[in-house]
Design a protein around this motif. Sequence first.
Motif, PDB file in Angstrom:
ATOM      1  N   UNK A  24      -5.058 -96.087 -29.017  1.00 10.31           N
ATOM      2  CA  UNK A  24      -4.467 -96.576 -27.760  1.00 10.31           C
ATOM      3  C   UNK A  24      -3.378 -95.646 -27.249  1.00 10.31           C
ATOM      4  N   UNK A  25      -2.718 -94.941 -28.144  1.00 13.68           N
ATOM      5  CA  UNK A  25      -1.530 -94.210 -27.717  1.00 13.68           C
ATOM      6  C   UNK A  25      -1.601 -92.754 -28.154  1.00 13.68           C
ATOM      7  N   UNK A  26      -2.829 -92.156 -28.035  1.00 14.02           N
ATOM      8  CA  UNK A  26      -2.991 -90.786 -28.513  1.00 14.02           C
ATOM      9  C   UNK A  26      -2.411 -89.767 -27.546  1.00 14.02           C
ATOM     10  N   UNK A  27      -2.368 -90.102 -26.254  1.00 11.51           N
ATOM     11  CA  UNK A  27      -1.869 -89.130 -25.277  1.00 11.51           C
ATOM     12  C   UNK A  27      -0.379 -89.315 -25.078  1.00 11.51           C
ATOM     13  N   UNK A  28       0.397 -88.250 -25.249  1.00 12.96           N
ATOM     14  CA  UNK A  28       1.852 -88.370 -25.085  1.00 12.96           C
ATOM     15  C   UNK A  28       2.189 -88.908 -23.694  1.00 12.96           C
ATOM     16  N   UNK A  29       3.114 -89.858 -23.673  1.00 11.67           N
ATOM     17  CA  UNK A  29       3.574 -90.394 -22.389  1.00 11.67           C
ATOM     18  C   UNK A  29       2.678 -91.461 -21.813  1.00 11.67           C
ATOM     19  N   UNK A  30       1.532 -91.716 -22.457  1.00  8.72           N
ATOM     20  CA  UNK A  30       0.605 -92.708 -21.919  1.00  8.72           C
ATOM     21  C   UNK A  30       0.467 -93.914 -22.849  1.00  8.72           C
ATOM     22  N   UNK A  31       1.447 -94.092 -23.712  1.00  3.30           N
ATOM     23  CA  UNK A  31       1.383 -95.204 -24.648  1.00  3.30           C
ATOM     24  C   UNK A  31       1.379 -96.536 -23.904  1.00  3.30           C
ATOM     25  N   UNK A  32       0.584 -97.457 -24.417  1.00  9.76           N
ATOM     26  CA  UNK A  32       0.508 -98.787 -23.816  1.00  9.76           C
ATOM     27  C   UNK A  32       1.822 -99.520 -24.064  1.00  9.76           C
ATOM     28  N   UNK A  33       2.349-100.184 -23.039  1.00  9.14           N
ATOM     29  CA  UNK A  33       3.545-101.011 -23.218  1.00  9.14           C
ATOM     30  C   UNK A  33       3.174-102.220 -24.076  1.00  9.14           C
ATOM     31  N   UNK A  34       3.838-102.419 -25.211  1.00  4.65           N
ATOM     32  CA  UNK A  34       3.460-103.543 -26.078  1.00  4.65           C
ATOM     33  C   UNK A  34       3.695-104.897 -25.412  1.00  4.65           C
ATOM     34  N   UNK A  35       2.872-105.856 -25.804  1.00  2.00           N
ATOM     35  CA  UNK A  35       3.092-107.246 -25.370  1.00  2.00           C
ATOM     36  C   UNK A  35       4.314-107.796 -26.082  1.00  2.00           C
ATOM     37  N   UNK A  36       5.033-108.721 -25.412  1.00  2.00           N
ATOM     38  CA  UNK A  36       6.279-109.262 -25.975  1.00  2.00           C
ATOM     39  C   UNK A  36       6.080-110.731 -26.351  1.00  2.00           C
ATOM     40  N   UNK A  37       6.598-111.146 -27.518  1.00  2.00           N
ATOM     41  CA  UNK A  37       6.384-112.538 -27.952  1.00  2.00           C
ATOM     42  C   UNK A  37       7.308-113.524 -27.240  1.00  2.00           C
TER      43      UNK A  37
END
Length: 573
Positions: free
Chosen positions: A317-330
């Motif tokens: 999901x987050x292999x490309x620098x700067x394109x990491x998915x924003x995590x879901x928040x509990x």
Amino acid sequence: MESHSNTSVIPSWLLCFLLSFFLLCSHIKAEVHYHDFVVQATPVKRLCKTHNIITVNGQYPGPTLEVKNGDTLVINVVNRARYNVTLHWHGIRQMRTGWADGPEMVTQCPIRPGGSYTYRFTIEGQEGTLWWHAHSSWLRATVYGALIIHPKENNSYPFTNPTREIPILLGEWWDANPIDVVREATRTGAAPNISDAFTINGQPGDFYNCSGKDTTVIPVGAGDTNLLRVINAALNTELFFAIAGHQMTVVGADASYTKPFTTSVIMLGPGQTTDVLVTMDQPPSRYYMAARAYASAQGVPFDNTTTTAILDYDCGCSTKPGLAIQPAFPALPAYNDTSTATAFSTGLRSLDKVRIPSPVDEDLFFTVGLGLFNCPPGKTCGGPNGTRFGASVNNVSFVLPTSFSILQAHHHGVPGVFTTDFPANPPVQFDYTAANVSRALWQPVPATKVYKLKYGSVVQLVLQGTSIFAAENHPIHIHGYDFYILAEGFGNFDAAKDTAKFNLVDPPMRNTVGVPVNGWAVIRFVADNPGVWLMHCHLDVHITWGLAMAFLVEDGVGELQSLEPPPADLPLC
């Protein structure tokens, strides 16, 4: 004609040999683990600043210790810091080895700068998640680590083996030297400054300045079921903990197995541990774990920040620098959500039906809470209305001795260090949880008192919170013992009606109990471990103010019911 039996008699020497062999085999799998712990100053950068913090072996958090039930730990501690230090192995029963328990001036004098001491103890009949931490001043803000006890060889968990086991240490961070923080509060009598961040495995997480790039990230595999060993190592804050999109199945607390139950949030007081199974059953992505305060005291300042770590499904999901998915928040409860905290604590049950110790020999009733000392003449104090903060158990504000530890004084018969007249009940009975407690009850009495227990006595203890200054949830820890929590409730404990609420079938076993805000808890244990055992609130600001006492458990009959002699290298005062 004589008849002869074919039964041959086994010679006594062979019987002795076989018995010794079987005994040896039963212990052969037990190991002795040797560790060197160097306590030292280490530069660590958090929240944009570098501080010299006190660590063990330069690690923050400190090393994780992993052992099996039945193993022995031998830990040589060398103090290269500029402060006195002791280490406590939180939740370890320390059967007959009270000299290794660690609370400063209770079981030992501190390890001075440049000194050393070797802690030696065997883990007997315990499995699960515990931890270790400094027990001198506020050093445990940064001096702590996990202590994991696995089942014996060829034994298994009472649940399916997890894919991975992951320690989750919740901590508390000051953007200052914690020792300076508590010393300033002690000097003025005011409340100490609140912390600037919480941490997960030493990192504050994405919502703090200069912290995002170091956020703790835990890679997980889709479909895996992992065991999270959650430890609240925070100094002064109870914490809610949740994981976005995931349910947690609670299987243990304070190194005791529990009946599994599923929840979206857990609450831990400082000192408490909770083992949860989490199945990675969500769409592969990134999910926040988050923790923030459960602040039960009204009108009292607290750290309202939120620490995070990331569960990262191994999905590219987050292999490309700067394109990491924003995590879901509990979804986390409100800071003052006592109903959620209560639902969690009352949901804990022992895995199996237990034999409750009875009949009760010692029926004790202890009030626990805050108070205020009058300011000494000629001084200016920073507490409410010019007072100094204090705290007490049964109106006695605990004072640590200075010349001998209590255990040394007891063992060697040194007079004048402590007295044995700690009250079994409050000296004055009053409406403990009333909104306006008489000001005549605000000031506790400073003293070093212990309560004596005969070896083998069954102790039932009502812990009653008070609202003298501010009512709040108090995590009360007893050294050297696990205990059953028979019941908890709100208001003043009333034996006539509340005894009927006792769980005498499967109460949870713990070493730290949360006494509910404006409420009470009832615990029971057998005094089968001789020595001097501190009981205190694990909010360290409260123990600083005197919310503590000690049980002196007398030796029983014979060597196996007696405290071992002190080690030769026990530090001198």
